[in-house]
Design an enzyme around this catalytic site. Structure first.
Site, PDB file in Angstrom:
ATOM      1  N   HIS A 103       0.887  -1.183   0.000  1.00 51.86           N
ATOM      2  CA  HIS A 103       0.000   0.000   0.000  1.00 51.86           C
ATOM      3  C   HIS A 103       0.910   1.214   0.000  1.00 51.86           C
ATOM      4  O   HIS A 103       1.714   1.377   0.927  1.00 51.86           O
ATOM      5  CB  HIS A 103      -0.882   0.009   1.247  1.00 51.86           C
ATOM      6  CG  HIS A 103      -1.728  -1.211   1.362  1.00 51.86           C
ATOM      7  ND1 HIS A 103      -3.057  -1.243   1.003  1.00 51.86           N
ATOM      8  CD2 HIS A 103      -1.420  -2.472   1.787  1.00 51.86           C
ATOM      9  CE1 HIS A 103      -3.529  -2.466   1.209  1.00 51.86           C
ATOM     10  NE2 HIS A 103      -2.569  -3.233   1.675  1.00 51.86           N
ATOM     11  N   HIS A 125      -8.208  -8.278  -0.680  1.00 52.91           N
ATOM     12  CA  HIS A 125      -7.723  -8.788   0.603  1.00 52.91           C
ATOM     13  C   HIS A 125      -8.787  -9.755   1.135  1.00 52.91           C
ATOM     14  O   HIS A 125      -9.977  -9.421   1.169  1.00 52.91           O
ATOM     15  CB  HIS A 125      -7.573  -7.660   1.624  1.00 52.91           C
ATOM     16  CG  HIS A 125      -6.359  -6.797   1.436  1.00 52.91           C
ATOM     17  ND1 HIS A 125      -6.034  -6.205   0.254  1.00 52.91           N
ATOM     18  CD2 HIS A 125      -5.389  -6.435   2.322  1.00 52.91           C
ATOM     19  CE1 HIS A 125      -4.910  -5.506   0.412  1.00 52.91           C
ATOM     20  NE2 HIS A 125      -4.500  -5.636   1.656  1.00 52.91           N
ATOM     21  N   GLU A 177      -7.110 -12.545   5.853  1.00 57.56           N
ATOM     22  CA  GLU A 177      -6.038 -11.951   6.673  1.00 57.56           C
ATOM     23  C   GLU A 177      -6.504 -12.090   8.129  1.00 57.56           C
ATOM     24  O   GLU A 177      -5.996 -12.932   8.865  1.00 57.56           O
ATOM     25  CB  GLU A 177      -5.823 -10.482   6.297  1.00 57.56           C
ATOM     26  CG  GLU A 177      -4.761  -9.773   7.130  1.00 57.56           C
ATOM     27  CD  GLU A 177      -4.677  -8.247   6.842  1.00 57.56           C
ATOM     28  OE1 GLU A 177      -5.604  -7.678   6.249  1.00 57.56           O
ATOM     29  OE2 GLU A 177      -3.659  -7.645   7.266  1.00 57.56           O
ATOM     30  N   ASP A 204       2.717  -2.879   4.369  1.00 62.22           N
ATOM     31  CA  ASP A 204       2.864  -1.488   4.826  1.00 62.22           C
ATOM     32  C   ASP A 204       4.228  -1.371   5.505  1.00 62.22           C
ATOM     33  O   ASP A 204       4.324  -1.302   6.733  1.00 62.22           O
ATOM     34  CB  ASP A 204       1.748  -1.144   5.814  1.00 62.22           C
ATOM     35  CG  ASP A 204       0.380  -1.297   5.180  1.00 62.22           C
ATOM     36  OD1 ASP A 204      -0.018  -0.397   4.424  1.00 62.22           O
ATOM     37  OD2 ASP A 204      -0.269  -2.333   5.409  1.00 62.22           O
TER      38      ASP A 204
END
Ligand code: ADE
Ligand code: ZN
Length: 333
Positions: free
Chosen positions: A18, A196, A199, A278
């Site tokens: 991201h 996504h 997760e 990230d």
């Protein structure tokens, strides 16, 4: 070549990052200052101390707050350029970056400001660093279907600059089914699609991403292991999972790196790849992720090479480009 040298030498593609999650505190301070925006931290150390997440939501709250200092095209350029410099250090030769337009347009920043800044950095990365890239536009799943439709509408004039749409943000309580119609429209418009799933959310969300969103890749997907039939499907379809080991550790998806299932998934024939998610928030970029799993799971050089090969196979570059990179990996001793 020892393991560390191999990790550094391997050409790699990053498929799950991201761009707002690459925002280093030093750059955040610099941009906040020039935009005259107050941030609730006095120093870089104080920012880093705030990064004590224990789940996805506690991370996202801080991640969205940090992104709020990005206002001008130059800010988005600087953000992406700093990430490309990390790519160059880590021999990431191709990257497919997520961006979250709603995080910015909801604050009054124009869609064009975001994408023009990112695109200029992508062009410069190709020209100056030889790094190729694609942009993937994510819908924020905690927001409404209507808001996602409006975002898709805003993206249409930039169709040629956006390879795919994705789905991110708070997973639990916001299943892929919420966005079935938006994804159908995105596919009709010619976008590839990723999401996504699995997760923090259950394996059932991975099924939904496959069956309802008809994704080309699953982002994360590590909880798929809880469902044998799903595992069989992922293997049979060679469906890529973009796994993010340091992210999983930091957000307590796994208790310690020795418990991570990426090696088991690889050995069972799931098409797993390694990514940073990230990196500014989770303690490392691509090679840090490779090193963390290589050490904790005692990965062999063959396994490391396979992970790098998978990254190109699962990417959205052309078959000829894939073949060139994979041949280079195979040639490494
Ligand atoms: N947005 C940024 N990072 C994310 C992650 N790991 N999961 C969901 N949404 C995100
Ligand atoms: Zn992610």
């Amino acid at each position: 070549m020892n393991r560390l040298e191999l990790i550094r030498a391997l050409p790699k593609a990053e498929l799950h990052v991201h761009i707002e999650g690459t925002f280093e505190p030093e750059l955040m301070f610099a941009i906040a200052q020039r935009n005259k925006i107050a941030i609730p931290y006095k120093s870089v150390e104080e920012v880093k101390q705030a990064y004590n997440f224990h789940n996805l939501q506690s991370f996202l709250d801080i991640y969205y707050a940090g992104a709020a200092v990005l206002i001008h095209e130059q800010d988005f350029y600087d953000l992406a350029w700093a990430y490309f410099e990390k790519c160059a250090e880590d021999r990431v030769v191709h990257t497919e970056m997520f961006f979250d337009p709603q995080t910015h347009t909801d604050r009054g920043v124009a869609f064009s400001t975001v994408i023009n800044g990112l695109q200029k950095a992508c062009d410069d990365a190709k020209a100056k660093l030889g790094i190729s890239s694609h942009l993937i536009m994510c819908f924020l799943r905690h927001l409404s279907e209507e808001a996602a439709f409006a975002t898709l509408e805003q993206a249409l004039p930039y169709k040629d600059q956006i390879i795919a749409v994705g789905l991110d943000s708070s997973e639990v309580g916001h299943p892929p089914s919420k966005f079935e119609r938006v994804f159908a429209k995105a596919r009709e418009a010619g976008f590839l699609v990723v999401a996504h799933a699995g997760e923090e959310g259950p394996a059932a969300y991975v099924w939904e991403a496959l069956d309802l969103l008809k994704v080309n890749r699953i982002d994360h997907g590590v909880r798929s292991e809880e469902d044998l039939a799903l595992m069989q499907r992922l293997i049979a379809e060679k469906m890529p999972l973009t796994v993010c080991p340091l992210s999983n550790l930091k957000l307590c998806v796994v208790d310690d790196m020795q418990q991570h299932n990426i090696r088991r998934l690889l050995q069972q024939g799931v098409h797993v790849t390694v990514n940073s998610d990230d990196p500014s928030y989770f303690g490392g970029y691509m090679n840090d992720n490779f090193i963390a799993i290589a050490e904790a799971l005692d990965l062999s050089n063959e396994e490391l090479k396979q992970l790098a090969i998978n990254s190109f196979e699962a990417s959205f570059i052309t078959d000829t480009e894939k073949e060139q990179w994979i041949n280079q990996i195979r040639a490494l001793v």
